[in-house]
Design a protein around this motif. Structure first.
Motif, short mmCIF file in Angstrom:
data_model
loop_
_atom_site.label_atom_id
_atom_site.label_comp_id
_atom_site.label_asym_id
_atom_site.label_seq_id
_atom_site.Cartn_x
_atom_site.Cartn_y
_atom_site.Cartn_z
N TYR A 41 0.94 4.71 -2.35
CA TYR A 41 -0.13 5.68 -1.46
C TYR A 41 -0.11 7.11 -1.99
O TYR A 41 0.89 7.51 -2.45
CB TYR A 41 0.56 5.73 -0.03
CG TYR A 41 -0.30 6.60 1.00
CD1 TYR A 41 -1.59 5.99 1.44
CD2 TYR A 41 -0.14 7.86 1.10
CE1 TYR A 41 -2.24 6.80 2.26
CE2 TYR A 41 -0.84 8.74 1.89
CZ TYR A 41 -2.06 8.32 2.41
OH TYR A 41 -2.44 8.67 3.39
N HIS A 45 -6.06 1.78 -2.03
CA HIS A 45 -5.16 2.59 -2.64
C HIS A 45 -4.17 1.43 -3.65
O HIS A 45 -4.01 2.12 -4.71
CB HIS A 45 -3.87 3.01 -1.68
CG HIS A 45 -4.50 3.88 -0.56
ND1 HIS A 45 -4.68 5.18 -1.08
CD2 HIS A 45 -4.90 4.08 0.51
CE1 HIS A 45 -5.17 6.07 0.12
NE2 HIS A 45 -5.07 5.24 1.00
N THR A 49 0.82 -1.23 -0.11
CA THR A 49 0.06 -0.02 -0.02
C THR A 49 0.82 1.35 -0.02
O THR A 49 0.53 2.19 -0.55
CB THR A 49 -0.92 0.16 1.28
OG1 THR A 49 -1.83 -1.19 1.36
CG2 THR A 49 -1.80 1.26 1.20
#
Length: 497
Positions: free
Chosen positions: A49, A184, A45
Protein backbone atom coordinates in the motif's frame (compact mmCIF):
# COMPACT_ATOMS: atom_id res chain seq x y z
CA UNK A 1 -8.07 -22.71 16.98
CA UNK A 2 -10.17 -21.52 14.07
CA UNK A 3 -7.97 -20.53 11.10
CA UNK A 4 -10.17 -17.57 10.17
CA UNK A 5 -9.92 -16.19 13.70
CA UNK A 6 -6.13 -16.52 13.60
CA UNK A 7 -5.97 -14.86 10.18
CA UNK A 8 -8.03 -11.91 11.43
CA UNK A 9 -5.78 -11.66 14.50
CA UNK A 10 -2.66 -11.57 12.32
CA UNK A 11 -4.25 -8.92 10.11
CA UNK A 12 -5.11 -6.66 13.06
CA UNK A 13 -1.49 -6.99 14.28
CA UNK A 14 -0.27 -6.04 10.77
CA UNK A 15 1.29 -9.44 10.17
CA UNK A 16 -0.04 -9.53 6.64
CA UNK A 17 2.09 -12.37 5.26
CA UNK A 18 0.98 -14.78 7.99
CA UNK A 19 -2.63 -13.70 7.50
CA UNK A 20 -2.44 -14.32 3.74
CA UNK A 21 -0.91 -17.77 4.28
CA UNK A 22 -3.73 -18.83 6.60
CA UNK A 23 -6.32 -17.51 4.14
CA UNK A 24 -4.65 -19.58 1.41
CA UNK A 25 -5.09 -22.71 3.52
CA UNK A 26 -8.76 -21.89 4.06
CA UNK A 27 -9.30 -21.32 0.33
CA UNK A 28 -7.62 -24.63 -0.52
CA UNK A 29 -10.36 -26.39 1.47
CA UNK A 30 -13.19 -24.12 0.33
CA UNK A 31 -12.40 -21.98 -2.77
CA UNK A 32 -15.76 -20.16 -2.45
CA UNK A 33 -15.18 -18.78 1.05
CA UNK A 34 -15.82 -15.07 0.45
CA UNK A 35 -14.55 -13.96 3.87
CA UNK A 36 -11.19 -15.67 3.38
CA UNK A 37 -10.99 -14.36 -0.20
CA UNK A 38 -11.62 -10.78 0.93
CA UNK A 39 -9.19 -11.02 3.85
CA UNK A 40 -6.41 -12.41 1.67
CA UNK A 41 -6.96 -9.67 -0.89
CA UNK A 42 -6.73 -7.03 1.83
CA UNK A 43 -3.61 -8.64 3.31
CA UNK A 44 -1.85 -8.63 -0.06
CA UNK A 45 -2.95 -5.04 -0.66
CA UNK A 46 -1.62 -3.79 2.68
CA UNK A 47 1.81 -5.24 1.95
CA UNK A 48 2.33 -2.85 -0.99
CA UNK A 49 0.00 0.00 0.00
CA UNK A 50 1.16 3.52 -0.88
CA UNK A 51 -0.49 6.59 0.60
CA UNK A 52 -1.88 8.53 -2.35
CA UNK A 53 -2.14 11.71 -0.26
CA UNK A 54 1.64 12.23 -0.18
CA UNK A 55 2.86 14.08 -3.27
CA UNK A 56 4.91 11.69 -5.38
CA UNK A 57 8.36 12.39 -6.77
CA UNK A 58 8.31 13.81 -10.29
CA UNK A 59 10.77 12.24 -12.69
CA UNK A 60 12.06 13.09 -16.14
CA UNK A 61 8.80 12.34 -17.96
CA UNK A 62 6.67 14.43 -15.60
CA UNK A 63 9.07 17.38 -15.28
CA UNK A 64 10.33 17.79 -18.88
CA UNK A 65 7.33 16.71 -20.94
CA UNK A 66 4.63 18.26 -18.77
CA UNK A 67 1.72 19.60 -20.80
CA UNK A 68 -0.58 20.41 -17.87
CA UNK A 69 0.44 24.06 -17.63
CA UNK A 70 -1.29 26.53 -19.95
CA UNK A 71 1.35 29.27 -20.16
CA UNK A 72 5.03 28.71 -20.76
CA UNK A 73 5.95 31.82 -18.74
CA UNK A 74 3.85 32.22 -15.60
CA UNK A 75 3.30 35.36 -13.59
CA UNK A 76 5.59 35.66 -10.55
CA UNK A 77 4.07 34.11 -7.46
CA UNK A 78 1.54 31.96 -9.35
CA UNK A 79 3.66 28.99 -10.44
CA UNK A 80 5.83 26.30 -8.88
CA UNK A 81 8.12 26.50 -11.91
CA UNK A 82 8.84 30.23 -11.72
CA UNK A 83 10.36 30.94 -8.33
CA UNK A 84 10.42 34.65 -7.47
CA UNK A 85 13.33 36.47 -5.90
CA UNK A 86 11.53 36.83 -2.57
CA UNK A 87 13.68 34.17 -0.88
CA UNK A 88 17.41 34.14 -0.21
CA UNK A 89 19.76 34.46 -3.16
CA UNK A 90 21.71 31.48 -4.53
CA UNK A 91 24.80 33.08 -3.01
CA UNK A 92 23.35 32.47 0.46
CA UNK A 93 21.33 29.27 0.16
CA UNK A 94 21.87 26.34 -2.25
CA UNK A 95 19.16 25.90 -4.85
CA UNK A 96 17.83 23.14 -7.08
CA UNK A 97 18.03 23.13 -10.88
CA UNK A 98 14.81 25.15 -11.06
CA UNK A 99 16.24 27.85 -8.78
CA UNK A 100 14.19 26.85 -5.75
CA UNK A 101 15.99 26.90 -2.36
CA UNK A 102 16.57 23.40 -1.05
CA UNK A 103 14.21 22.50 1.78
CA UNK A 104 15.40 21.72 5.28
CA UNK A 105 13.53 18.40 5.27
CA UNK A 106 13.75 15.79 2.51
CA UNK A 107 10.25 14.85 1.40
CA UNK A 108 8.60 13.75 -1.84
CA UNK A 109 9.00 16.41 -4.50
CA UNK A 110 12.16 18.02 -3.08
CA UNK A 111 14.84 15.65 -4.35
CA UNK A 112 14.53 16.32 -8.05
CA UNK A 113 15.48 19.62 -9.58
CA UNK A 114 13.00 19.71 -12.47
CA UNK A 115 15.60 19.96 -15.27
CA UNK A 116 14.63 22.37 -17.97
CA UNK A 117 15.44 20.22 -21.02
CA UNK A 118 15.55 16.54 -21.83
CA UNK A 119 19.26 16.76 -22.63
CA UNK A 120 19.95 18.28 -19.23
CA UNK A 121 17.83 15.67 -17.49
CA UNK A 122 19.57 12.76 -19.19
CA UNK A 123 23.11 13.95 -18.58
CA UNK A 124 22.65 15.10 -14.96
CA UNK A 125 24.17 12.35 -12.80
CA UNK A 126 23.42 13.96 -9.46
CA UNK A 127 20.35 15.65 -8.03
CA UNK A 128 19.95 16.98 -4.52
CA UNK A 129 21.12 14.19 -2.20
CA UNK A 130 20.86 11.45 -4.83
CA UNK A 131 23.45 9.75 -7.00
CA UNK A 132 21.30 9.32 -10.13
CA UNK A 133 18.37 10.99 -11.85
CA UNK A 134 15.10 10.35 -10.06
CA UNK A 135 12.86 7.93 -11.92
CA UNK A 136 9.22 8.69 -12.52
CA UNK A 137 6.51 7.91 -10.00
CA UNK A 138 4.77 5.59 -12.43
CA UNK A 139 7.93 3.53 -12.66
CA UNK A 140 8.03 3.25 -8.90
CA UNK A 141 4.50 1.89 -8.76
CA UNK A 142 5.29 -0.64 -11.50
CA UNK A 143 8.34 -1.92 -9.65
CA UNK A 144 6.36 -2.34 -6.44
CA UNK A 145 3.60 -4.20 -8.23
CA UNK A 146 5.93 -6.63 -9.98
CA UNK A 147 7.93 -7.27 -6.81
CA UNK A 148 4.78 -8.18 -4.92
CA UNK A 149 4.03 -10.95 -7.43
CA UNK A 150 6.94 -12.94 -6.05
CA UNK A 151 4.76 -13.79 -3.04
CA UNK A 152 2.55 -15.94 -5.35
CA UNK A 153 4.76 -18.63 -6.91
CA UNK A 154 1.70 -20.38 -8.42
CA UNK A 155 0.60 -17.24 -10.23
CA UNK A 156 -1.53 -14.25 -9.29
CA UNK A 157 -4.13 -14.65 -6.57
CA UNK A 158 -6.80 -13.03 -8.78
CA UNK A 159 -6.75 -13.22 -12.57
CA UNK A 160 -7.83 -9.66 -13.30
CA UNK A 161 -8.31 -10.18 -17.04
CA UNK A 162 -11.06 -12.79 -16.51
CA UNK A 163 -13.18 -10.90 -13.98
CA UNK A 164 -16.75 -9.83 -14.66
CA UNK A 165 -16.66 -6.31 -13.24
CA UNK A 166 -20.40 -5.77 -13.58
CA UNK A 167 -20.97 -8.69 -11.23
CA UNK A 168 -18.63 -7.33 -8.56
CA UNK A 169 -19.85 -3.73 -8.97
CA UNK A 170 -23.28 -4.87 -7.79
CA UNK A 171 -21.74 -6.10 -4.51
CA UNK A 172 -20.20 -3.03 -2.81
CA UNK A 173 -18.35 -4.85 -0.03
CA UNK A 174 -16.47 -7.15 -2.37
CA UNK A 175 -16.06 -4.44 -5.00
CA UNK A 176 -14.13 -2.13 -2.66
CA UNK A 177 -11.76 -4.89 -1.60
CA UNK A 178 -11.24 -5.93 -5.22
CA UNK A 179 -10.64 -2.34 -6.35
CA UNK A 180 -7.89 -1.76 -3.78
CA UNK A 181 -6.28 -5.06 -4.73
CA UNK A 182 -6.25 -4.19 -8.46
CA UNK A 183 -5.17 -0.58 -7.87
CA UNK A 184 -2.40 -1.11 -5.31
CA UNK A 185 -1.26 -4.72 -5.65
CA UNK A 186 -1.64 -5.31 -9.38
CA UNK A 187 -1.12 -1.65 -10.34
CA UNK A 188 -3.64 -2.13 -13.15
CA UNK A 189 -5.08 1.38 -13.22
CA UNK A 190 -7.25 0.91 -16.32
CA UNK A 191 -9.09 -2.14 -14.96
CA UNK A 192 -9.41 -0.41 -11.58
CA UNK A 193 -10.93 2.59 -13.38
CA UNK A 194 -13.42 0.35 -15.16
CA UNK A 195 -14.52 -1.26 -11.89
CA UNK A 196 -14.81 2.12 -10.16
CA UNK A 197 -16.88 3.56 -13.01
CA UNK A 198 -19.30 0.60 -12.94
CA UNK A 199 -19.58 0.72 -9.15
CA UNK A 200 -20.24 4.48 -9.22
CA UNK A 201 -22.99 3.95 -11.75
CA UNK A 202 -24.39 1.07 -9.69
CA UNK A 203 -24.50 3.36 -6.63
CA UNK A 204 -26.41 5.96 -8.70
CA UNK A 205 -23.51 8.43 -8.33
CA UNK A 206 -24.26 8.88 -4.61
CA UNK A 207 -21.24 7.11 -3.09
CA UNK A 208 -18.45 9.62 -2.42
CA UNK A 209 -15.89 6.84 -1.83
CA UNK A 210 -16.09 5.61 -5.40
CA UNK A 211 -15.73 9.14 -6.74
CA UNK A 212 -12.51 9.54 -4.77
CA UNK A 213 -11.21 6.28 -6.23
CA UNK A 214 -12.09 7.50 -9.72
CA UNK A 215 -10.10 10.63 -9.00
CA UNK A 216 -7.08 8.54 -7.92
CA UNK A 217 -7.25 6.56 -11.18
CA UNK A 218 -7.48 9.71 -13.29
CA UNK A 219 -4.56 11.22 -11.38
CA UNK A 220 -2.38 8.17 -12.05
CA UNK A 221 -3.27 8.39 -15.73
CA UNK A 222 -2.38 12.09 -15.86
CA UNK A 223 -5.99 13.22 -16.44
CA UNK A 224 -5.90 15.95 -13.81
CA UNK A 225 -9.01 17.86 -14.90
CA UNK A 226 -11.13 14.71 -14.65
CA UNK A 227 -9.61 13.97 -11.24
CA UNK A 228 -10.46 17.50 -10.11
CA UNK A 229 -14.10 17.04 -11.10
CA UNK A 230 -14.39 13.75 -9.23
CA UNK A 231 -12.83 15.14 -6.04
CA UNK A 232 -15.07 18.21 -6.12
CA UNK A 233 -18.15 16.04 -6.60
CA UNK A 234 -17.07 13.82 -3.69
CA UNK A 235 -16.60 16.85 -1.42
CA UNK A 236 -20.14 18.03 -2.18
CA UNK A 237 -21.47 14.74 -0.85
CA UNK A 238 -19.03 14.17 2.03
CA UNK A 239 -16.23 16.45 3.25
CA UNK A 240 -13.26 14.24 4.05
CA UNK A 241 -9.73 15.29 4.94
CA UNK A 242 -8.06 12.94 2.45
CA UNK A 243 -10.22 14.26 -0.38
CA UNK A 244 -9.18 17.85 0.38
CA UNK A 245 -5.50 16.84 0.39
CA UNK A 246 -5.88 14.91 -2.87
CA UNK A 247 -7.60 17.86 -4.55
CA UNK A 248 -4.78 20.18 -3.45
CA UNK A 249 -2.27 17.68 -4.82
CA UNK A 250 -4.03 17.77 -8.21
CA UNK A 251 -3.77 21.56 -8.32
CA UNK A 252 -0.05 21.33 -7.61
CA UNK A 253 0.42 18.94 -10.52
CA UNK A 254 -1.50 21.40 -12.71
CA UNK A 255 0.91 24.14 -11.53
CA UNK A 256 -1.80 26.09 -9.68
CA UNK A 257 -0.25 26.56 -6.21
CA UNK A 258 -2.52 29.47 -5.24
CA UNK A 259 -5.59 27.34 -5.92
CA UNK A 260 -4.00 24.54 -3.93
CA UNK A 261 -3.45 26.84 -0.94
CA UNK A 262 -7.04 28.09 -1.22
CA UNK A 263 -8.29 24.48 -1.16
CA UNK A 264 -6.27 23.69 1.96
CA UNK A 265 -7.53 26.83 3.72
CA UNK A 266 -11.12 25.84 2.93
CA UNK A 267 -10.32 22.48 4.49
CA UNK A 268 -9.06 24.24 7.63
CA UNK A 269 -12.53 25.77 8.03
CA UNK A 270 -13.96 22.27 8.39
CA UNK A 271 -10.93 20.73 10.15
CA UNK A 272 -9.44 23.54 12.29
CA UNK A 273 -5.73 23.27 13.17
CA UNK A 274 -5.35 19.98 11.34
CA UNK A 275 -1.64 19.20 11.14
CA UNK A 276 -1.67 17.64 7.66
CA UNK A 277 -3.40 20.70 6.14
CA UNK A 278 -1.03 23.14 7.86
CA UNK A 279 1.99 21.17 6.66
CA UNK A 280 0.58 21.03 3.12
CA UNK A 281 0.20 24.84 3.01
CA UNK A 282 3.72 25.32 4.34
CA UNK A 283 5.10 22.94 1.70
CA UNK A 284 3.47 24.87 -1.13
CA UNK A 285 4.89 28.17 0.13
CA UNK A 286 8.29 26.50 0.47
CA UNK A 287 8.16 25.24 -3.12
CA UNK A 288 7.21 28.72 -4.34
CA UNK A 289 10.27 30.19 -2.65
CA UNK A 290 8.19 32.12 -0.11
CA UNK A 291 10.26 31.01 2.85
CA UNK A 292 8.96 33.57 5.35
CA UNK A 293 5.38 32.45 4.75
CA UNK A 294 6.45 28.81 4.93
CA UNK A 295 8.13 29.42 8.30
CA UNK A 296 4.96 31.09 9.59
CA UNK A 297 2.86 28.06 8.70
CA UNK A 298 5.43 25.65 10.11
CA UNK A 299 5.24 27.57 13.40
CA UNK A 300 1.47 27.07 13.32
CA UNK A 301 2.14 23.35 12.93
CA UNK A 302 4.31 23.36 16.06
CA UNK A 303 1.54 25.05 18.04
CA UNK A 304 -0.65 21.98 17.48
CA UNK A 305 2.09 19.34 17.17
CA UNK A 306 5.20 20.29 19.12
CA UNK A 307 7.22 17.25 17.97
CA UNK A 308 6.67 17.54 14.22
CA UNK A 309 10.08 16.74 12.73
CA UNK A 310 9.45 18.35 9.34
CA UNK A 311 8.38 21.65 10.88
CA UNK A 312 11.31 21.80 13.32
CA UNK A 313 13.90 20.93 10.65
CA UNK A 314 12.48 23.39 8.11
CA UNK A 315 12.35 26.26 10.60
CA UNK A 316 15.89 25.49 11.76
CA UNK A 317 17.20 25.58 8.18
CA UNK A 318 15.49 28.92 7.49
CA UNK A 319 16.95 30.46 10.65
CA UNK A 320 20.41 29.22 9.70
CA UNK A 321 20.26 30.83 6.26
CA UNK A 322 19.01 34.11 7.76
CA UNK A 323 22.13 34.41 9.98
CA UNK A 324 20.56 33.15 13.19
CA UNK A 325 22.50 29.92 13.86
CA UNK A 326 21.96 30.14 17.62
CA UNK A 327 18.22 29.56 17.18
CA UNK A 328 18.94 26.73 14.73
CA UNK A 329 21.11 25.03 17.36
CA UNK A 330 18.22 25.05 19.84
CA UNK A 331 15.88 23.48 17.28
CA UNK A 332 18.37 20.82 16.20
CA UNK A 333 19.05 20.01 19.86
CA UNK A 334 15.30 19.48 20.21
CA UNK A 335 15.48 16.88 17.44
CA UNK A 336 18.33 15.15 19.26
CA UNK A 337 16.25 15.05 22.43
CA UNK A 338 13.45 13.43 20.43
CA UNK A 339 15.79 10.53 19.62
CA UNK A 340 16.77 11.42 16.05
CA UNK A 341 20.43 10.63 15.40
CA UNK A 342 21.47 10.73 11.75
CA UNK A 343 24.18 12.15 9.53
CA UNK A 344 22.23 15.18 8.36
CA UNK A 345 21.38 16.30 11.89
CA UNK A 346 24.97 16.15 13.17
CA UNK A 347 26.22 17.77 9.97
CA UNK A 348 23.80 20.68 10.38
CA UNK A 349 24.64 20.98 14.06
CA UNK A 350 28.34 21.18 13.18
CA UNK A 351 27.72 24.02 10.74
CA UNK A 352 25.50 25.90 13.19
CA UNK A 353 28.09 25.57 15.98
CA UNK A 354 30.81 26.84 13.64
CA UNK A 355 28.89 29.93 12.55
CA UNK A 356 27.75 30.54 16.14
CA UNK A 357 31.47 30.45 17.13
CA UNK A 358 31.05 27.42 19.37
CA UNK A 359 34.22 25.84 18.06
CA UNK A 360 34.56 23.27 20.83
CA UNK A 361 31.41 21.50 19.59
CA UNK A 362 31.97 21.89 15.85
CA UNK A 363 34.45 19.09 15.20
CA UNK A 364 32.69 16.76 17.67
CA UNK A 365 29.50 17.05 15.61
CA UNK A 366 31.36 16.45 12.35
CA UNK A 367 33.12 13.41 13.88
CA UNK A 368 29.72 11.93 14.73
CA UNK A 369 28.49 12.71 11.22
CA UNK A 370 31.50 10.97 9.65
CA UNK A 371 31.01 7.89 11.85
CA UNK A 372 27.37 7.58 10.74
CA UNK A 373 27.76 8.56 7.06
CA UNK A 374 27.59 6.12 4.16
CA UNK A 375 29.25 6.56 0.77
CA UNK A 376 26.56 8.92 -0.57
CA UNK A 377 26.65 11.20 2.48
CA UNK A 378 30.41 11.40 3.00
CA UNK A 379 30.85 13.95 0.21
CA UNK A 380 28.63 16.57 1.86
CA UNK A 381 30.23 16.07 5.28
CA UNK A 382 33.80 16.46 3.97
CA UNK A 383 32.71 19.49 1.92
CA UNK A 384 31.38 21.20 5.04
CA UNK A 385 34.50 20.34 7.02
CA UNK A 386 36.51 22.06 4.27
CA UNK A 387 34.61 25.28 5.04
CA UNK A 388 35.70 25.04 8.67
CA UNK A 389 39.28 24.51 7.49
CA UNK A 390 39.07 27.57 5.22
CA UNK A 391 37.66 29.59 8.09
CA UNK A 392 40.64 28.82 10.32
CA UNK A 393 43.09 29.47 7.44
CA UNK A 394 44.28 25.88 6.94
CA UNK A 395 44.22 25.67 3.13
CA UNK A 396 46.03 22.31 3.06
CA UNK A 397 43.37 20.70 5.26
CA UNK A 398 40.64 22.27 3.11
CA UNK A 399 42.32 20.90 -0.02
CA UNK A 400 42.40 17.37 1.41
CA UNK A 401 38.77 17.59 2.56
CA UNK A 402 37.63 18.66 -0.90
CA UNK A 403 39.58 15.83 -2.50
CA UNK A 404 37.90 13.40 -0.11
CA UNK A 405 34.50 14.91 -0.94
CA UNK A 406 35.04 14.33 -4.66
CA UNK A 407 36.35 10.82 -4.01
CA UNK A 408 33.18 10.00 -2.08
CA UNK A 409 30.84 11.75 -4.55
CA UNK A 410 32.27 12.46 -8.00
CA UNK A 411 29.22 14.61 -8.82
CA UNK A 412 29.73 17.13 -6.01
CA UNK A 413 29.80 20.35 -8.03
CA UNK A 414 30.46 22.66 -5.08
CA UNK A 415 33.57 20.68 -4.16
CA UNK A 416 34.82 20.92 -7.76
CA UNK A 417 34.35 24.69 -7.71
CA UNK A 418 36.12 25.27 -4.39
CA UNK A 419 38.92 22.89 -5.29
CA UNK A 420 39.45 24.86 -8.51
CA UNK A 421 39.85 28.05 -6.46
CA UNK A 422 42.48 26.38 -4.26
CA UNK A 423 44.28 25.04 -7.34
CA UNK A 424 44.34 28.57 -8.74
CA UNK A 425 45.89 29.83 -5.52
CA UNK A 426 48.57 27.19 -5.97
CA UNK A 427 49.23 28.49 -9.48
CA UNK A 428 47.86 25.51 -11.44
CA UNK A 429 45.53 27.35 -13.85
CA UNK A 430 44.99 24.44 -16.25
CA UNK A 431 43.80 22.13 -13.50
CA UNK A 432 41.55 24.88 -12.15
CA UNK A 433 39.95 25.29 -15.61
CA UNK A 434 39.44 21.55 -15.90
CA UNK A 435 37.69 21.39 -12.50
CA UNK A 436 35.46 24.37 -13.35
CA UNK A 437 34.45 22.81 -16.68
CA UNK A 438 33.51 19.61 -14.85
CA UNK A 439 31.40 21.61 -12.38
CA UNK A 440 29.70 23.49 -15.24
CA UNK A 441 28.75 20.23 -16.96
CA UNK A 442 27.40 18.71 -13.72
CA UNK A 443 25.37 21.73 -12.57
CA UNK A 444 24.55 24.20 -15.37
CA UNK A 445 21.94 25.84 -13.10
CA UNK A 446 24.55 27.24 -10.67
CA UNK A 447 26.43 30.46 -11.25
CA UNK A 448 29.69 30.31 -9.26
CA UNK A 449 31.70 28.05 -11.56
CA UNK A 450 30.43 29.86 -14.68
CA UNK A 451 31.62 33.19 -13.27
CA UNK A 452 34.96 31.73 -12.15
CA UNK A 453 35.48 30.15 -15.57
CA UNK A 454 34.63 33.46 -17.27
CA UNK A 455 37.14 35.30 -15.06
CA UNK A 456 39.90 32.80 -15.83
CA UNK A 457 39.17 32.95 -19.56
CA UNK A 458 39.26 36.77 -19.53
CA UNK A 459 42.61 36.82 -17.75
CA UNK A 460 43.94 34.33 -20.30
CA UNK A 461 42.71 36.49 -23.21
CA UNK A 462 40.00 34.04 -24.37
CA UNK A 463 37.20 36.59 -24.56
CA UNK A 464 34.77 34.40 -26.50
CA UNK A 465 34.82 31.67 -23.83
CA UNK A 466 34.59 34.29 -21.10
CA UNK A 467 31.55 35.88 -22.75
CA UNK A 468 29.65 32.57 -23.12
CA UNK A 469 30.44 31.59 -19.51
CA UNK A 470 29.40 34.91 -18.01
CA UNK A 471 26.11 34.76 -19.94
CA UNK A 472 25.36 31.43 -18.22
CA UNK A 473 26.30 32.96 -14.86
CA UNK A 474 23.91 35.89 -15.36
CA UNK A 475 21.15 33.52 -16.49
CA UNK A 476 21.59 31.44 -13.33
CA UNK A 477 21.76 34.43 -10.96
CA UNK A 478 20.61 37.72 -12.58
CA UNK A 479 21.36 39.79 -9.44
CA UNK A 480 25.04 38.83 -9.22
CA UNK A 481 26.78 42.20 -9.60
CA UNK A 482 30.23 40.81 -10.44
CA UNK A 483 28.79 38.81 -13.35
CA UNK A 484 26.86 41.83 -14.62
CA UNK A 485 29.95 44.05 -14.42
CA UNK A 486 32.08 41.49 -16.25
CA UNK A 487 29.42 41.11 -18.94
CA UNK A 488 29.29 44.89 -19.37
CA UNK A 489 33.10 45.05 -19.69
CA UNK A 490 33.15 42.30 -22.32
CA UNK A 491 30.39 43.97 -24.34
CA UNK A 492 32.32 47.24 -24.36
CA UNK A 493 35.42 45.39 -25.51
CA UNK A 494 33.57 43.69 -28.38
CA UNK A 495 32.00 47.00 -29.42
CA UNK A 496 35.42 48.64 -29.54
CA UNK A 497 36.60 45.88 -31.89
Amino acid sequence: MDLMFMALSYFKRRKFEESAELCTKILEKNPYDQAAWALKARSLTEQVYIDEVEAEEQGIAESVMDDASVAQVSRPGTSLRAVTGAGPSPAVRPVSQSGRPLSGFVRPGTQSGRPGTMEQALRTPRTAHTARPVTSASGRFVRLGTASMLSSPDGPFINVSRLNYSKYAARPNLAKVLFEYIFHHENDVRNALELAALATEQAQFKDWWWKVQLGKCYHRLGMFRDAEQQYKSALKQQIMLDTVLLLGKVYQRMDQPLQSISTYKQGLEKFPDDRSLLVAIARVHDEMGQLDDATKWYKDVLETDGVNVEAIASIAANYFYTDQPEISIRLYRRLLQMGIHNVELFNNLGLCCYFAQQYDMTMNCFDRALSLADDEQLGDVWYNISHVALGIGDNNLAYQCLRLAIAADNGHTEAYNNLAVLELRRGDMERAKSLLRSAAELAPQAYEHHYNLATLAENAGDLQTSYSSVLKSVAAFPDHMDSKNLLKTLKQHFESL
